[in-house]
Scaffold this motif. Structure first.
Motif, PDB file in Angstrom:
ATOM      1  N   ASN A  96     -20.982 -17.326  -6.962  1.00 38.27           N
ATOM      2  CA  ASN A  96     -21.248 -16.950  -6.056  1.00 38.27           C
ATOM      3  C   ASN A  96     -20.068 -16.757  -4.756  1.00 38.27           C
ATOM      4  O   ASN A  96     -18.697 -16.924  -5.341  1.00 38.27           O
ATOM      5  N   HIS A  97     -20.509 -17.262  -3.561  1.00 43.31           N
ATOM      6  CA  HIS A  97     -19.201 -17.342  -2.430  1.00 43.31           C
ATOM      7  C   HIS A  97     -18.170 -17.765  -2.850  1.00 43.31           C
ATOM      8  O   HIS A  97     -17.050 -17.784  -3.049  1.00 43.31           O
ATOM      9  N   LEU A 104      -9.922 -16.111  -6.461  1.00 44.35           N
ATOM     10  CA  LEU A 104      -8.685 -15.471  -5.920  1.00 44.35           C
ATOM     11  C   LEU A 104      -7.102 -16.593  -5.659  1.00 44.35           C
ATOM     12  O   LEU A 104      -7.083 -16.637  -6.167  1.00 44.35           O
ATOM     13  N   ASP A 105      -8.216 -17.808  -5.123  1.00 40.17           N
ATOM     14  CA  ASP A 105      -7.066 -18.811  -5.058  1.00 40.17           C
ATOM     15  C   ASP A 105      -6.164 -18.855  -6.267  1.00 40.17           C
ATOM     16  O   ASP A 105      -5.054 -18.825  -7.028  1.00 40.17           O
ATOM     17  N   GLU A 106      -6.858 -18.860  -7.620  1.00 39.57           N
ATOM     18  CA  GLU A 106      -6.262 -19.673  -8.540  1.00 39.57           C
ATOM     19  C   GLU A 106      -5.768 -18.037  -9.353  1.00 39.57           C
ATOM     20  O   GLU A 106      -4.155 -18.225 -10.201  1.00 39.57           O
ATOM     21  N   LEU A 107      -6.081 -17.368  -9.137  1.00 43.15           N
ATOM     22  CA  LEU A 107      -6.053 -15.634  -9.584  1.00 43.15           C
ATOM     23  C   LEU A 107      -4.422 -15.509  -8.737  1.00 43.15           C
ATOM     24  O   LEU A 107      -3.251 -15.665  -9.225  1.00 43.15           O
ATOM     25  N   SER A 108      -3.833 -15.721  -7.329  1.00 44.39           N
ATOM     26  CA  SER A 108      -3.292 -15.292  -6.703  1.00 44.39           C
ATOM     27  C   SER A 108      -1.417 -16.865  -7.472  1.00 44.39           C
ATOM     28  O   SER A 108      -0.307 -16.319  -7.542  1.00 44.39           O
ATOM     29  N   ARG A 109      -1.522 -17.393  -8.635  1.00 44.08           N
ATOM     30  CA  ARG A 109      -0.738 -18.214  -8.548  1.00 44.08           C
ATOM     31  C   ARG A 109      -0.798 -18.125 -10.341  1.00 44.08           C
ATOM     32  O   ARG A 109       0.286 -18.160 -10.802  1.00 44.08           O
ATOM     33  N   SER A 110      -2.404 -17.781 -10.781  1.00 47.92           N
ATOM     34  CA  SER A 110      -1.521 -17.790 -12.478  1.00 47.92           C
ATOM     35  C   SER A 110      -0.792 -16.029 -12.899  1.00 47.92           C
ATOM     36  O   SER A 110      -0.645 -15.960 -13.797  1.00 47.92           O
ATOM     37  N   HIS A 111      -1.663 -14.671 -11.977  1.00 52.36           N
ATOM     38  CA  HIS A 111      -1.530 -13.948 -11.892  1.00 52.36           C
ATOM     39  C   HIS A 111      -0.103 -13.649 -11.329  1.00 52.36           C
ATOM     40  O   HIS A 111       0.236 -12.191 -11.883  1.00 52.36           O
ATOM     41  N   PHE A 112       0.404 -14.190 -10.121  1.00 51.62           N
ATOM     42  CA  PHE A 112       0.311 -13.033  -9.323  1.00 51.62           C
ATOM     43  C   PHE A 112       2.035 -13.826  -8.536  1.00 51.62           C
ATOM     44  O   PHE A 112       2.497 -13.392  -8.380  1.00 51.62           O
ATOM     45  N   GLY A 113       2.063 -15.520  -9.337  1.00 50.35           N
ATOM     46  CA  GLY A 113       3.228 -15.793  -8.732  1.00 50.35           C
ATOM     47  C   GLY A 113       3.493 -16.244  -7.212  1.00 50.35           C
ATOM     48  O   GLY A 113       4.253 -16.364  -6.910  1.00 50.35           O
ATOM     49  N   GLY A 130     -15.810 -22.158   0.941  1.00 50.67           N
ATOM     50  CA  GLY A 130     -14.566 -22.068   0.847  1.00 50.67           C
ATOM     51  C   GLY A 130     -14.502 -20.986   1.491  1.00 50.67           C
ATOM     52  O   GLY A 130     -13.071 -20.735   0.793  1.00 50.67           O
ATOM     53  N   TRP A 131     -14.732 -20.515   2.217  1.00 47.63           N
ATOM     54  CA  TRP A 131     -13.729 -19.605   2.909  1.00 47.63           C
ATOM     55  C   TRP A 131     -13.619 -20.078   4.604  1.00 47.63           C
ATOM     56  O   TRP A 131     -13.806 -21.011   5.108  1.00 47.63           O
ATOM     57  N   ARG A 132     -12.397 -19.800   5.154  1.00 49.93           N
ATOM     58  CA  ARG A 132     -11.858 -19.918   6.341  1.00 49.93           C
ATOM     59  C   ARG A 132     -12.680 -18.979   7.308  1.00 49.93           C
ATOM     60  O   ARG A 132     -12.774 -18.005   7.455  1.00 49.93           O
ATOM     61  N   PRO A 133     -13.355 -19.679   8.744  1.00 52.75           N
ATOM     62  CA  PRO A 133     -13.792 -19.195   9.498  1.00 52.75           C
ATOM     63  C   PRO A 133     -13.236 -19.336  10.690  1.00 52.75           C
ATOM     64  O   PRO A 133     -11.655 -19.925  10.847  1.00 52.75           O
ATOM     65  N   LEU A 134     -13.196 -18.311  10.898  1.00 51.47           N
ATOM     66  CA  LEU A 134     -12.443 -16.967  12.739  1.00 51.47           C
ATOM     67  C   LEU A 134     -13.579 -17.113  12.887  1.00 51.47           C
ATOM     68  O   LEU A 134     -14.592 -16.481  13.823  1.00 51.47           O
ATOM     69  N   ALA A 135     -12.557 -16.785  14.434  1.00 49.81           N
ATOM     70  CA  ALA A 135     -13.339 -16.282  15.622  1.00 49.81           C
ATOM     71  C   ALA A 135     -13.483 -14.974  16.174  1.00 49.81           C
ATOM     72  O   ALA A 135     -12.171 -13.775  15.413  1.00 49.81           O
ATOM     73  N   GLU A 136     -13.925 -15.104  16.699  1.00 49.08           N
ATOM     74  CA  GLU A 136     -14.644 -12.838  16.825  1.00 49.08           C
ATOM     75  C   GLU A 136     -13.114 -13.050  17.631  1.00 49.08           C
ATOM     76  O   GLU A 136     -12.265 -13.149  18.530  1.00 49.08           O
ATOM     77  N   GLY A 137     -12.881 -11.584  16.964  1.00 50.35           N
ATOM     78  CA  GLY A 137     -11.345 -10.738  16.777  1.00 50.35           C
ATOM     79  C   GLY A 137     -10.132 -11.577  16.654  1.00 50.35           C
ATOM     80  O   GLY A 137      -8.853 -10.276  16.402  1.00 50.35           O
ATOM     81  N   GLN A 138     -10.279 -12.371  15.838  1.00 55.72           N
ATOM     82  CA  GLN A 138      -8.744 -13.393  14.887  1.00 55.72           C
ATOM     83  C   GLN A 138      -8.188 -12.843  14.395  1.00 55.72           C
ATOM     84  O   GLN A 138      -7.434 -12.576  14.358  1.00 55.72           O
ATOM     85  N   ALA A 139      -8.904 -11.411  13.764  1.00 55.06           N
ATOM     86  CA  ALA A 139      -8.500 -11.086  12.572  1.00 55.06           C
ATOM     87  C   ALA A 139      -7.037  -9.818  13.065  1.00 55.06           C
ATOM     88  O   ALA A 139      -6.369  -9.347  12.788  1.00 55.06           O
ATOM     89  N   ASP A 140      -7.891  -9.213  13.792  1.00 54.43           N
ATOM     90  CA  ASP A 140      -7.551  -8.046  14.910  1.00 54.43           C
ATOM     91  C   ASP A 140      -5.670  -8.826  15.011  1.00 54.43           C
ATOM     92  O   ASP A 140      -4.874  -8.427  15.209  1.00 54.43           O
ATOM     93  N   LEU A 141      -6.274 -10.058  15.766  1.00 55.40           N
ATOM     94  CA  LEU A 141      -4.599 -11.520  16.101  1.00 55.40           C
ATOM     95  C   LEU A 141      -3.743 -11.154  15.204  1.00 55.40           C
ATOM     96  O   LEU A 141      -2.595 -10.897  14.687  1.00 55.40           O
ATOM     97  N   VAL A 142      -3.801 -11.411  13.773  1.00 57.16           N
ATOM     98  CA  VAL A 142      -2.956 -11.413  13.076  1.00 57.16           C
ATOM     99  C   VAL A 142      -2.646 -10.267  12.277  1.00 57.16           C
ATOM    100  O   VAL A 142      -1.435 -10.096  11.697  1.00 57.16           O
ATOM    101  N   LEU A 143      -3.855  -8.887  12.460  1.00 61.66           N
ATOM    102  CA  LEU A 143      -3.183  -8.159  11.449  1.00 61.66           C
ATOM    103  C   LEU A 143      -2.801  -6.657  12.599  1.00 61.66           C
ATOM    104  O   LEU A 143      -1.793  -6.049  12.053  1.00 61.66           O
ATOM    105  N   GLY A 144      -3.346  -7.293  13.141  1.00 61.07           N
ATOM    106  CA  GLY A 144      -2.617  -5.953  14.466  1.00 61.07           C
ATOM    107  C   GLY A 144      -4.511  -5.368  14.797  1.00 61.07           C
ATOM    108  O   GLY A 144      -5.263  -4.915  13.415  1.00 61.07           O
ATOM    109  N   GLU A 145      -4.507  -4.724  15.673  1.00 58.39           N
ATOM    110  CA  GLU A 145      -5.758  -3.934  16.153  1.00 58.39           C
ATOM    111  C   GLU A 145      -5.711  -2.246  15.509  1.00 58.39           C
ATOM    112  O   GLU A 145      -5.533  -1.595  15.473  1.00 58.39           O
TER     113      GLU A 145
END
Length: 223
Positions: A96-97, A104-113, A130-145
Motif C-alpha cells: 500500500n502507499h 523506500l526509506d529503508e532502501l535508502s539506508r540499506s542499499h544506498f548508504g 506515510g507521505w509528506r503533504p506539500l502545499a500546491e506549488g511547493q514542488a517547483d519551489l524546491v526543484l525549480g519550476e
C-alpha cells in the motif's frame, strides 16, 4: 599546405641523413645531448638519460591514473545499477502507499548508504499515509519550476525530511506525476554528507526509480 608539408619532410630527411652520416656530431656535443635527455653508455650507444626517462615515467603514471579512474567510475556505475534494480524489486512488492514510503526509506539506508528517503505530494487533497503533504506549488519551489530533478546542498529542501532535517547534508530530488487528474509529488533522498550529491551528477537511475514508484503508487486509489 602541401608545399609546407613536403618542405618539412625534406628537411627531416636531410637532418636524419646528416646524423646518420656523422654520428660523432651528436656524441661530441654534450650540451645538445643534455637538452635531448640522452647520454652515451660505455659501449658508445645512445642511452636515455634521467630527463627522458622521467618524462616517460610521468606519461605512464598519467595514463595509469586515468585508466584507474575510468575503471573505478565504471565499477561504481555498475554497482549503482545493480542496487537500483534490487530496489525496484522491493518497491513493486509494496502492499500500500504507507508500505511503499516505508520501503523506500529503508532502501535508502540499506542499499544506498543514505540517511533517509521521503515521498511527498502536493494538495489540495490530503497525502497518503506515510507521505509528506506539500502545499500546491511547493514542488517547483524546491526543484525549480518545471525541472525534473535537482541534486546538491539545498537548504530549502530540508523541510521535506521533517525531524531528520538536521541529519541531511545533501539531497537528490526527483519530480513525481501521479494519478488522473495529475498530482505533483517529490521523491527525496537525503545523505548525511554534503558531498554525496552535487549538481553535476547525472540522475538517470533516480529517474528510472521514480517512474517505478509512480506506477506502483497508482495501483491504489488516493485516500
Amino acid at each position: 599546405m602541401l608545399r609546407v608539408d613536403a618542405h618539412e619532410c625534406a628537411r627531416d630527411e636531410a637532418i636524419r641523413a646528416f646524423l646518420t652520416g656523422r654520428p660523432g656530431f651528436l656524441l661530441g656535443d654534450p650540451e645538445l645531448m643534455q637538452a635531448l635527455g640522452v647520454r652515451p653508455d660505455a659501449a658508445n650507444v645512445i642511452d636515455f638519460g634521467p630527463e627522458a626517462l622521467s618524462r616517460a615515467a610521468r606519461a605512464h603514471r598519467q595514463e595509469t591514473s586515468v585508466r584507474r579512474r575510468l575503471e573505478q567510475v565504471a565499477a561504481a556505475n555498475y554497482d549503482a545499477q545493480i542496487r537500483t534494480h534490487e530496489a525496484v524489486v522491493e518497491v513493486i512488492a509494496a502492499k500500500n502507499h504507507s508500505d511503499l514510503a516505508r520501503r523506500l526509506d529503508e532502501l535508502s539506508r540499506s542499499h544506498f548508504g543514505l540517511a533517509a528517503a521521503v515521498m511527498a505530494l502536493e494538495g489540495p487533497d490530503r497525502a497518503p499515509a506515510g507521505w509528506r503533504p506539500l502545499a500546491e506549488g511547493q514542488a517547483d519551489l524546491v526543484l525549480g519550476e518545471g525541472k525534473p530533478a535537482r541534486l546538491g546542498v539545498l537548504p530549502t529542501a530540508l523541510g521535506l525530511f521533517g525531524a531528520r532535517a538536521e541529519d541531511i547534508g545533501s539531497v537528490a530530488l526527483v519530480r513525481l506525476t501521479l494519478w488522473t487528474p495529475a498530482r505533483t509529488g517529490v521523491l527525496a533522498f537525503g545523505a548525511a554528507s554534503a558531498e554525496a550529491f552535487n549538481a553535476d551528477m547525472g540522475h538517470e537511475l533516480l529517474d528510472f526509480l521514480a517512474r517505478v514508484v509512480e506506477r506502483t503508487a497508482e495501483r491504489w486509489p488516493l485516500p
